[in-house]
Design an enzyme around this catalytic site. Sequence first.
Site, PDB file in Angstrom:
ATOM      1  N   ARG A  93       0.832  -1.200   0.000  1.00 35.47           N
ATOM      2  CA  ARG A  93       0.000   0.000   0.000  1.00 35.47           C
ATOM      3  C   ARG A  93       0.864   1.247   0.000  1.00 35.47           C
ATOM      4  O   ARG A  93       1.899   1.288   0.664  1.00 35.47           O
ATOM      5  CB  ARG A  93      -0.863  -0.017   1.267  1.00 35.47           C
ATOM      6  CG  ARG A  93      -1.899   1.082   1.322  1.00 35.47           C
ATOM      7  CD  ARG A  93      -2.958   0.727   2.335  1.00 35.47           C
ATOM      8  NE  ARG A  93      -2.366   0.612   3.661  1.00 35.47           N
ATOM      9  CZ  ARG A  93      -2.762   1.360   4.707  1.00 35.47           C
ATOM     10  NH1 ARG A  93      -3.727   2.247   4.572  1.00 35.47           N
ATOM     11  NH2 ARG A  93      -2.201   1.214   5.872  1.00 35.47           N
ATOM     12  N   SER A 157       6.906  -4.933   7.884  1.00 32.55           N
ATOM     13  CA  SER A 157       6.424  -5.725   9.021  1.00 32.55           C
ATOM     14  C   SER A 157       7.059  -7.106   9.113  1.00 32.55           C
ATOM     15  O   SER A 157       6.397  -8.144   8.920  1.00 32.55           O
ATOM     16  CB  SER A 157       4.908  -5.807   8.962  1.00 32.55           C
ATOM     17  OG  SER A 157       4.398  -4.505   8.944  1.00 32.55           O
ATOM     18  N   ASP A 210       4.309  -2.841  11.699  1.00 32.51           N
ATOM     19  CA  ASP A 210       2.865  -2.548  11.706  1.00 32.51           C
ATOM     20  C   ASP A 210       2.309  -2.431  13.130  1.00 32.51           C
ATOM     21  O   ASP A 210       1.402  -1.632  13.393  1.00 32.51           O
ATOM     22  CB  ASP A 210       2.056  -3.574  10.883  1.00 32.51           C
ATOM     23  CG  ASP A 210       2.386  -5.026  11.191  1.00 32.51           C
ATOM     24  OD1 ASP A 210       3.209  -5.283  12.085  1.00 32.51           O
ATOM     25  OD2 ASP A 210       1.811  -5.918  10.522  1.00 32.51           O
TER      26      ASP A 210
END
Length: 487
Positions: A93, A157, A210
């Site tokens: 993203r 992450s 994250d």
Amino acid sequence: MVNLGPRKPPSRKGSMADVPKDLLHTISILEKKFTVDKEMLKKITDHFVEELRKGLSKEGGSIPMNVTWVMDWPTGKEKGAYLALDMGGTNFRVAEITLDGNRGFDVTQSKYLMPKNLKVGSKDDLFDYIADCVGKFLSSSHPGETIKNISLGFTFSYPCTQPAINRGILQTWTKGFDIDDVEGHDVAPMLESALRKKGLPISVTALINDTTGTLVASNYVDPQTKMGLIFGTGCNAAYYERFCNIPKLEGLLPNDQNISPNDYMAINCEWGAFDNEHKILPRTEWDISIDNESPRPGQQCFEKMISGYYLGEILRKVLCDLYDEETIFEGRNIESLRKPYSLDASFLSQIEEDPWENLTEVESLFLNKLGIFVTESERKLIRRLAELIGTRSARLSACGVAAIIKQIDMQSGHCGADGSVFNKYPHFKARMAEALSEIFEWSSKSYKSHPITVIPAEDGSGVGAALIAALTVNRIEQGKYIGQREV
Ligand code: GLC
């Protein structure tokens, strides 16, 4: 308020009346193997606390307890536009986040599927793909502009050693990723050089996990939030620890920084590695074989029993074994079920969600996805099995949450959680809340009135990444330490 569902997840035992004895026997064996009772929850939690502390010690333990150099809580007054990249598992993203200085924000974003071949390909392919996506995003959101002076929060992450807030040396790939020449190296320059090749001279302001992003973003909108949790493809947690409880930091801070023992540092626990030494978790033969056949055997043992990446695989392995020992699917072709990782967590969700007593949706699911006809009794066994796997995941997850609650002596407040399993898996929230109430002997009838609740988080890898970038810029402006920046 969040609706946590009924006080107890519904028991479906009544519907087993017509199931033949041999299948009932198999079900009771599975129940024994997958059930984690209250006493066990408490034991696991206590051992978990010890392991968190070991991770913070100089000697270290199997839970990495990574220092993040996020040393400030958000104030709510953070302001400005930030670029956030999120590489965590299934999707990639890119987002531009505008913080409004009053606990509010605005997000423009694009999501790109992370092609499966990139997860096991070359590092250049991976970072070129990421840079490509960033290029596409910026040219559609800022056509004709050359972007260079924007602060970038890069959510990566995976477990990283962070010598400084803008650096991350990958300790080990998790969640099925397996790309050569990245473990043991700093990923920030890899991203920066791929961006430069595309004519995007943007450098990483903060590299974050994250969970840390989730912690900071949730605390920004709700200061009662003391933990950031992810229950998705992987599982993990972050929280703020006091310096006096992090012995491994000794000697890593310059003397002129005036840091008090009661100041805080966010810790990315990487608790997926809990019990890698197999001291306490009640592993089944299927957990053991998943671990043995994974790209990194012996690592992420807790995560392999809990997280979305593995739940479907546990179910698949049990079903194949039950077929091989002639308990189910007799005389049918189950080749489609033989393919590793062909079932994902949403397959289990669908099994658990079937509202019909005779489980006709489970019947269609197996026929459509796998071409296997499943009798009604077999469907009941499969449903019970999915329920056992899903319940075990939620209850073991609660042990990690409870361990941090004990470690920080949290008396009340919220834990912000995100991830596909937390958000979409049926009854996960209620099962986890039930397990927490067993561990702490909370007596109140409704989950909502428990002193500590696990609630849906704010967007950690977008808003959280932007906030951490903002906090970092602030620290730099004030001459405060953000770790050792150059090698
Ligand atoms: C894995 C990663 C960890 C991440 C978690 C959730 O456990 O190692 O860094 O936070 O998945 O995405």
